[in-house]
Design an enzyme around this catalytic site. Sequence first.
Site, short mmCIF file in Angstrom:
data_model
loop_
_atom_site.label_atom_id
_atom_site.label_comp_id
_atom_site.label_asym_id
_atom_site.label_seq_id
_atom_site.Cartn_x
_atom_site.Cartn_y
_atom_site.Cartn_z
N HIS A 35 0.83 -1.21 0.00
CA HIS A 35 0.00 0.00 0.00
C HIS A 35 0.86 1.26 0.00
O HIS A 35 0.47 2.30 0.51
CB HIS A 35 -1.00 0.00 1.17
CG HIS A 35 -2.06 -1.06 0.97
ND1 HIS A 35 -3.18 -0.83 0.21
CD2 HIS A 35 -2.13 -2.34 1.38
CE1 HIS A 35 -3.92 -1.94 0.19
NE2 HIS A 35 -3.29 -2.88 0.89
N GLY A 123 -7.26 -14.09 -6.84
CA GLY A 123 -7.72 -13.44 -5.62
C GLY A 123 -6.88 -13.79 -4.40
O GLY A 123 -7.37 -13.78 -3.27
N ALA A 124 -5.61 -14.11 -4.62
CA ALA A 124 -4.76 -14.53 -3.50
C ALA A 124 -3.66 -13.52 -3.19
O ALA A 124 -2.84 -13.74 -2.31
CB ALA A 124 -4.13 -15.88 -3.81
N SER A 127 -1.10 -11.46 -7.81
CA SER A 127 -1.17 -10.74 -9.09
C SER A 127 -1.51 -11.60 -10.29
O SER A 127 -0.85 -11.50 -11.33
CB SER A 127 0.14 -9.99 -9.35
OG SER A 127 0.30 -9.02 -8.38
N ASP A 173 2.46 -4.30 -9.41
CA ASP A 173 2.23 -5.66 -9.91
C ASP A 173 2.59 -5.79 -11.39
O ASP A 173 3.26 -6.72 -11.81
CB ASP A 173 0.76 -6.07 -9.71
CG ASP A 173 0.30 -5.89 -8.28
OD1 ASP A 173 1.16 -5.68 -7.40
OD2 ASP A 173 -0.92 -5.97 -8.04
C1 GLA Z 1 -2.51 -4.74 -4.95
C2 GLA Z 1 -2.35 -3.63 -5.97
C3 GLA Z 1 -0.94 -3.03 -5.92
C4 GLA Z 1 -0.55 -2.66 -4.51
C5 GLA Z 1 -0.85 -3.80 -3.52
C6 GLA Z 1 -0.62 -3.40 -2.10
O1 GLA Z 1 -1.70 -5.82 -5.28
O2 GLA Z 1 -2.60 -4.12 -7.28
O3 GLA Z 1 -0.85 -1.94 -6.79
O4 GLA Z 1 -1.18 -1.48 -4.11
O5 GLA Z 1 -2.18 -4.26 -3.66
O6 GLA Z 1 0.70 -3.15 -1.89
#
Ligand code: GLA
Length: 380
Positions: A35, A123-124, A127, A173
């Site tokens: 985040h 959803g884990a 990515s 990601d």
């Molecule tokens: C998801 C979002 C990223 C990042 C993370 C948290 O994976 O796609 O861009 O914000 O949450 O670090």
Amino acid sequence: MTQNTFAKDFFYQQFQSQPEFVCHAPGRVNIIGDHTDYNNGFVLPAAINYGTTIAASARQDKQVEVYAYNCDSNKNIFSLDNIVFDKQTMWSNYVKGTLQALIKKHPDINGANLVVVGNVPQGAGLSSSASFEIAILKAFSQLYELDLNGISAALMGQQAENDFVGCNCGIMDQLISAMGLKNHAMLLDCRDLSFEEALIPEDLTLFIVNSNVKRGLVDSEYNLRRQQCEQVAEYFNVASLRDLSLEQLYSKKEQIDATLFKRAHHVITENSRALATLNALKNNDMATISAAMKKSHESLRDDFEVTTKEMDGLVDIIDEVIGVNGGVRMTGGGFGGCVVALVPSSMVPQVEEAVNNNYERLFSIKPSIYKCTASQGAFR
Ligand code: GLA
């Protein structure tokens, strides 16, 4: 059978011809720095040896015909001239959104026949969607010999999420899926997209455990977290939380809403931890990595409030075994999904045993374990 061969066979079944190209984009695990990306901060992810493989052939018209092996109602056909959001076939929106971003820069491309095969759990927090977007971009860049580099591809993937799918994610990601370097973690500065890599020592395993509590970023409070961070930045009149110091934040502690204070506190301290972890990785300083990952988890649990009791439980189970010999924390967006541990390879069997013996007993859910290595990005 490898995913590559599987994709070729699946393509043949659907289209009765061989694909022109088969390409792959990895999922990712974030070692530390969550985040922070959408706050122009620092992240330290690695691409992993799970990903999305696409077999593709060009078409003479503007149609895109795509089969997704892992998804329900797995066939979708649409025209590049008429890309619209599809409420019924959610997975197809990743293809559509990505191609919408691509044709803004490359309007002359034609469509394609595609099959998609992936092994990133959905959803884990690993990515699956970014690896899907980057694999689509890699496929089209090969089919139409586009001048597309990894950074531009990552920005297009992010645009697909932000403008089409409706998740206001940051750049981490997509960027690591495109630009990851084998055996390395990447410290990415999300403000200017510069990065620095550190070798992950050979005797460390990227040990990932899925709590199997499913997460949906769009439905979750992810977008709300981002708004809260932006609210604090606005209050201090800075472009993003990257430009705010801990001292400045504390100086207004009484004036700011307590929740907003905690959100910003997480982001500012997490940026320092990501930087410290990069240096510790370079110096093989496991005690520092261990402490930073522990603090990161606590901060995501208490300040940012994105962990679940199952993720907290997994962290405790693993921490009890590895102590200062390794590090463990939640990874990704949170609200379910995975925890990541850096575990000395010699301790992996013990950690595995502890997870298998305790997680289901405590939470009545079976965990899934992925022992990963850092892999090469699709555009590297
Ligand atoms: C998801 C979002 C990223 C990042 C993370 C948290 O994976 O796609 O861009 O914000 O949450 O670090």
